[in-house]
Write a protein that holds these residues in place. Structure first.
Motif, PDB file in Angstrom:
ATOM      1  N   GLY A   8       0.826  -1.212   0.000  1.00  0.00           N
ATOM      2  CA  GLY A   8       0.000   0.000   0.000  1.00  0.00           C
ATOM      3  C   GLY A   8       0.854   1.253   0.000  1.00  0.00           C
ATOM      4  N   THR A   9       0.241   2.371  -0.409  1.00  0.00           N
ATOM      5  CA  THR A   9       0.966   3.636  -0.505  1.00  0.00           C
ATOM      6  C   THR A   9       1.605   4.037   0.818  1.00  0.00           C
ATOM      7  OG1 THR A   9      -0.519   4.424  -2.235  1.00  0.00           O
ATOM      8  CG2 THR A   9       0.692   6.107  -1.035  1.00  0.00           C
ATOM      9  N   LYS A  10       0.828   3.902   1.887  1.00  0.00           N
ATOM     10  CA  LYS A  10       1.291   4.470   3.153  1.00  0.00           C
ATOM     11  C   LYS A  10       2.601   3.859   3.646  1.00  0.00           C
ATOM     12  CE  LYS A  10      -0.567   6.340   7.270  1.00  0.00           C
ATOM     13  NZ  LYS A  10      -1.390   6.055   8.411  1.00  0.00           N
ATOM     14  N   SER A  45       2.375  -2.957  -6.580  1.00  0.00           N
ATOM     15  CA  SER A  45       2.806  -1.832  -5.748  1.00  0.00           C
ATOM     16  C   SER A  45       2.019  -0.564  -6.056  1.00  0.00           C
ATOM     17  CB  SER A  45       4.292  -1.570  -5.958  1.00  0.00           C
ATOM     18  OG  SER A  45       4.682  -0.431  -5.216  1.00  0.00           O
ATOM     19  N   SER A  46       1.409   0.002  -5.033  1.00  0.00           N
ATOM     20  CA  SER A  46       0.819   1.339  -5.128  1.00  0.00           C
ATOM     21  C   SER A  46       1.955   2.325  -4.930  1.00  0.00           C
ATOM     22  CB  SER A  46      -0.222   1.528  -4.024  1.00  0.00           C
ATOM     23  OG  SER A  46      -1.263   0.605  -4.185  1.00  0.00           O
ATOM     24  N   GLY A  47       1.618   3.563  -4.724  1.00  0.00           N
ATOM     25  CA  GLY A  47       2.640   4.552  -4.372  1.00  0.00           C
ATOM     26  C   GLY A  47       2.995   5.509  -5.480  1.00  0.00           C
ATOM     27  N   ALA A  48       2.424   5.318  -6.695  1.00  0.00           N
ATOM     28  CA  ALA A  48       2.782   6.213  -7.798  1.00  0.00           C
ATOM     29  C   ALA A  48       2.298   7.640  -7.519  1.00  0.00           C
ATOM     30  CB  ALA A  48       2.187   5.688  -9.099  1.00  0.00           C
ATOM     31  N   VAL A  49       1.036   7.765  -7.134  1.00  0.00           N
ATOM     32  CA  VAL A  49       0.497   9.107  -6.879  1.00  0.00           C
ATOM     33  C   VAL A  49       1.244   9.750  -5.709  1.00  0.00           C
ATOM     34  CG1 VAL A  49      -1.572  10.428  -6.239  1.00  0.00           C
ATOM     35  CG2 VAL A  49      -1.778   8.480  -7.795  1.00  0.00           C
ATOM     36  N   GLY A  50       1.481   8.949  -4.666  1.00  0.00           N
ATOM     37  CA  GLY A  50       2.193   9.451  -3.476  1.00  0.00           C
ATOM     38  C   GLY A  50       3.600   9.917  -3.833  1.00  0.00           C
ATOM     39  N   ALA A  51       4.312   9.124  -4.648  1.00  0.00           N
ATOM     40  CA  ALA A  51       5.686   9.484  -5.022  1.00  0.00           C
ATOM     41  C   ALA A  51       5.691  10.734  -5.896  1.00  0.00           C
ATOM     42  CB  ALA A  51       6.349   8.321  -5.753  1.00  0.00           C
ATOM     43  N   VAL A 127       3.474  -4.632 -10.682  1.00  0.00           N
ATOM     44  CA  VAL A 127       2.225  -4.204 -11.297  1.00  0.00           C
ATOM     45  C   VAL A 127       1.650  -2.987 -10.577  1.00  0.00           C
ATOM     46  CG1 VAL A 127      -0.118  -4.961 -11.908  1.00  0.00           C
ATOM     47  CG2 VAL A 127       1.727  -6.648 -11.779  1.00  0.00           C
ATOM     48  N   ASN A 128       1.076  -2.093 -11.339  1.00  0.00           N
ATOM     49  CA  ASN A 128       0.255  -1.030 -10.756  1.00  0.00           C
ATOM     50  C   ASN A 128      -0.877  -0.773 -11.742  1.00  0.00           C
ATOM     51  OD1 ASN A 128      -0.739   1.014  -9.138  1.00  0.00           O
ATOM     52  ND2 ASN A 128       1.052   2.347  -9.318  1.00  0.00           N
ATOM     53  N   GLU A 129      -1.894  -0.106 -11.277  1.00  0.00           N
ATOM     54  CA  GLU A 129      -2.925   0.290 -12.231  1.00  0.00           C
ATOM     55  C   GLU A 129      -2.352   1.408 -13.098  1.00  0.00           C
ATOM     56  OE1 GLU A 129      -6.712   1.396 -10.659  1.00  0.00           O
ATOM     57  OE2 GLU A 129      -7.559   1.473 -12.668  1.00  0.00           O
ATOM     58  N   ASN A 130      -2.734   1.400 -14.375  1.00  0.00           N
ATOM     59  CA  ASN A 130      -2.259   2.433 -15.291  1.00  0.00           C
ATOM     60  C   ASN A 130      -3.078   3.708 -15.063  1.00  0.00           C
ATOM     61  OD1 ASN A 130      -0.957   3.739 -17.311  1.00  0.00           O
ATOM     62  ND2 ASN A 130      -1.554   2.332 -18.944  1.00  0.00           N
ATOM     63  N   ASP A 131      -2.769   4.394 -13.974  1.00  0.00           N
ATOM     64  CA  ASP A 131      -3.589   5.526 -13.524  1.00  0.00           C
ATOM     65  C   ASP A 131      -3.828   6.610 -14.575  1.00  0.00           C
ATOM     66  OD1 ASP A 131      -4.091   4.535 -10.960  1.00  0.00           O
ATOM     67  OD2 ASP A 131      -2.165   5.237 -10.232  1.00  0.00           O
ATOM     68  N   PRO A 132      -2.813   6.998 -15.383  1.00  0.00           N
ATOM     69  CA  PRO A 132      -3.070   8.082 -16.323  1.00  0.00           C
ATOM     70  C   PRO A 132      -4.214   7.797 -17.295  1.00  0.00           C
ATOM     71  CG  PRO A 132      -0.740   7.665 -16.171  1.00  0.00           C
ATOM     72  CD  PRO A 132      -1.417   6.573 -15.404  1.00  0.00           C
ATOM     73  N   ASP A 142      -9.307  -0.341  -6.437  1.00  0.00           N
ATOM     74  CA  ASP A 142      -8.054  -0.158  -5.721  1.00  0.00           C
ATOM     75  C   ASP A 142      -7.111  -1.290  -6.104  1.00  0.00           C
ATOM     76  OD1 ASP A 142      -8.498  -2.528  -3.883  1.00  0.00           O
ATOM     77  OD2 ASP A 142     -10.332  -1.369  -3.716  1.00  0.00           O
ATOM     78  N   ASN A 143      -5.875  -1.192  -5.636  1.00  0.00           N
ATOM     79  CA  ASN A 143      -4.902  -2.230  -5.974  1.00  0.00           C
ATOM     80  C   ASN A 143      -5.132  -3.532  -5.213  1.00  0.00           C
ATOM     81  OD1 ASN A 143      -3.495  -1.108  -8.037  1.00  0.00           O
ATOM     82  ND2 ASN A 143      -1.886  -0.230  -6.758  1.00  0.00           N
ATOM     83  N   ASP A 144      -5.944  -3.502  -4.154  1.00  0.00           N
ATOM     84  CA  ASP A 144      -6.267  -4.758  -3.447  1.00  0.00           C
ATOM     85  C   ASP A 144      -7.043  -5.661  -4.395  1.00  0.00           C
ATOM     86  OD1 ASP A 144      -5.203  -3.745  -1.045  1.00  0.00           O
ATOM     87  OD2 ASP A 144      -7.073  -2.698  -0.643  1.00  0.00           O
ATOM     88  N   VAL A 201      -4.395   6.560   3.108  1.00  0.00           N
ATOM     89  CA  VAL A 201      -3.771   7.420   2.099  1.00  0.00           C
ATOM     90  C   VAL A 201      -4.075   6.905   0.688  1.00  0.00           C
ATOM     91  CG1 VAL A 201      -1.596   8.358   1.232  1.00  0.00           C
ATOM     92  CG2 VAL A 201      -1.925   8.051   3.673  1.00  0.00           C
ATOM     93  N   GLY A 202      -3.981   5.612   0.490  1.00  0.00           N
ATOM     94  CA  GLY A 202      -4.276   5.011  -0.815  1.00  0.00           C
ATOM     95  C   GLY A 202      -5.788   4.904  -0.997  1.00  0.00           C
ATOM     96  N   ARG A 203      -6.208   4.123  -1.997  1.00  0.00           N
ATOM     97  CA  ARG A 203      -7.643   4.032  -2.254  1.00  0.00           C
ATOM     98  C   ARG A 203      -8.318   2.916  -1.454  1.00  0.00           C
ATOM     99  NH1 ARG A 203      -6.712   5.757  -7.749  1.00  0.00           N
ATOM    100  NH2 ARG A 203      -6.664   3.681  -8.606  1.00  0.00           N
TER     101      ARG A 203
HETATM  102  N1  GLU Z   1      -2.523   3.213  -8.329  1.00  0.00           N
HETATM  103  C1  GLU Z   1      -2.443   4.095  -7.197  1.00  0.00           C
HETATM  104  C2  GLU Z   1      -1.020   4.596  -7.009  1.00  0.00           C
HETATM  105  O1  GLU Z   1      -0.085   3.975  -7.446  1.00  0.00           O
HETATM  106  C3  GLU Z   1      -2.846   3.447  -5.900  1.00  0.00           C
HETATM  107  C4  GLU Z   1      -4.181   2.812  -5.843  1.00  0.00           C
HETATM  108  C5  GLU Z   1      -4.501   2.273  -4.435  1.00  0.00           C
HETATM  109  O2  GLU Z   1      -4.247   2.997  -3.471  1.00  0.00           O
HETATM  110  O3  GLU Z   1      -4.965   1.157  -4.315  1.00  0.00           O
HETATM  111  O4  GLU Z   1      -0.825   5.611  -6.383  1.00  0.00           O
END
Ligand code: GLU
Length: 358
Positions: A8-10, A45-51, A127-132, A142-144, A201-203
């Motif tokens: 997760g992002t956090k 792995s989440s964390g793209a938006v956070g990073a 893997v991450n979701e292709n957010d853009p 969510d990534n779960d 913090v994440g979704r």
């Molecule tokens: N794909 C989002 C990211 O990398 C996270 C989605 C989630 O928090 O599950 O920031």
């Protein structure tokens, strides 16, 4: 073992909300050690938006989440790659969307990519979701959920969800007297009254984690939800006597064949609908045995579907029960509907029932 690990992002951010390189190195080392032992690993792995947010925090111009995530994803994968290389591993970035799971063809392509990476022996798909392309649209919740679908897709033995809490509590963990649930069995979940904690913090929250775990459970996969900062968390969790975090046990009776696993993605397009009568509704909801759908239990249908099309199954009172693949077309069903001793309309191998009710 085949293991899907979700971060997760956090837990990927430090106290100042910057990407924690120390944590990345630590968790990558643990993943490398599992890989050396011969396990197949997929990291979600989440964390793209956070990073991205951390990198641009000093910028004054407004920037949308899609761009934040693309900047952050590049940063994230750069650091994963660096850490992986130190252990002789390669990070294989895979950015997926819901759309990619819609057609069986793409679904199988994704599966093949994972299988190929496992064969090589030194590759960790990240893997991450292709957010853009998906934020603002119908994204994975969510990534779960994404991690659970991948676990089902690759027939994983375990799904490990690492988060910022110790696991799932019987109430908001901030509340006095809250206690950690160390074991959840699939039949228990209806009695649980899971509340979300405050710090998200994440979704994905606790409910989505449990939902993802219960879905995986339907396919014989056990899930661990645990604190990502626990020392050597991964080796602790894969030990057979692990008591860390919350363990959601696997349903033993269902493993599911290929088509069933794809149907579980819950996102494919249905071309028709059938409505079950009271008796069949009752059997599908509460029956012990896995059933095929016979025309005698169908009272209505809609759509001009063909053999092989996806059909949404609804109860007589219009609740969604599941989905399956039609063995014959709408015209044939019209002839057979309501009658006994007619051929099966949806075979149980090609039937997926929504048993999770959270
Ligand atoms: N794909 C989002 C990211 O990398 C996270 C989605 C989630 O928090 O599950 O920031």
């Amino acid at each position: 073992m085949r293991i899907v690990i979700k971060l997760g992002t956090k837990i990927l951010l430090d106290g100042e909300d910057n990407l924690s390189l120390e944590y990345l190195r630590n968790i990558t080392k643990q993943i490398g050690a599992l890989k050396k032992e011969g396990h197949d690993i997929v990291l979600v792995s989440s964390g793209a938006v956070g990073a991205g947010r951390a990198l641009l925090q000093k910028s004054n111009s407004p920037i949308n989440t899609q761009i934040l995530s693309s900047i952050g994803q590049a940063e994230l994968i750069h650091h994963y790659n660096k850490c992986m290389k130190e252990m002789g591993l390669y990070a294989a970035q895979m950015l997926l969307t819901r759309e990619d799971f819609k057609t069986r063809h793409h679904y199988l392509n994704i599966k093949n990519s994972f299988e190929n990476s496992f064969q090589h022996g030194h590759i960790i798909p990240i893997v991450n979701e292709n957010d853009p392309v998906t934020i603002l649209e119908s994204n994975f919740t969510d990534n779960d959920e994404l991690a659970s679908l991948i676990a089902i897709q690759i027939k994983a033995d375990k799904l490990i969800i690492l988060t910022s809490t110790e696991g799932i509590y019987d109430r908001d963990p901030e509340e006095q007297g809250a206690s950690l649930l160390s074991l959840i069995t699939p039949d228990m979940h209806q009695d649980l009254n899971i509340e979300e904690g405050q710090n998200n913090v994440g979704r994905g929250g606790v409910k989505t984690k449990l939902k993802a775990a219960l879905k995986a459970s339907q396919f014989g996969i056990e899930t661990h939800i645990a604190s990502g900062v626990e020392e050597n968390v991964l080796s602790q969790l894969i030990a057979s006597d692990s008591s860390l975090g919350t363990r959601v046990t696997a349903c033993v009776e269902t493993k599911g064949r290929g088509v069933k696993r794809w149907l579980a993605s819950d996102i494919s397009i249905e071309t028709g609908e059938v409505y079950t009568n009271v008796c069949l509704t009752e059997l599908l909801l509460h029956g012990e045995k896995i059933l095929s759908l016979l025309p005698v239990g169908i009272e209505k249908y809609t759509g001009d579907f063909k053999k092989g099309d996806l059909i949404l199954i609804k109860s007589h009172d219009h609740k969604i029960l599941g989905k399956g693949v039609a063995k014959y077309d709408a015209k044939t069903l019209k002839q057979y509907m309501g009658q006994k001793n007619k051929p099966v309309f949806i075979h149980y191998d090609q039937l997926f029932l929504n048993k999770e009710t959270l």
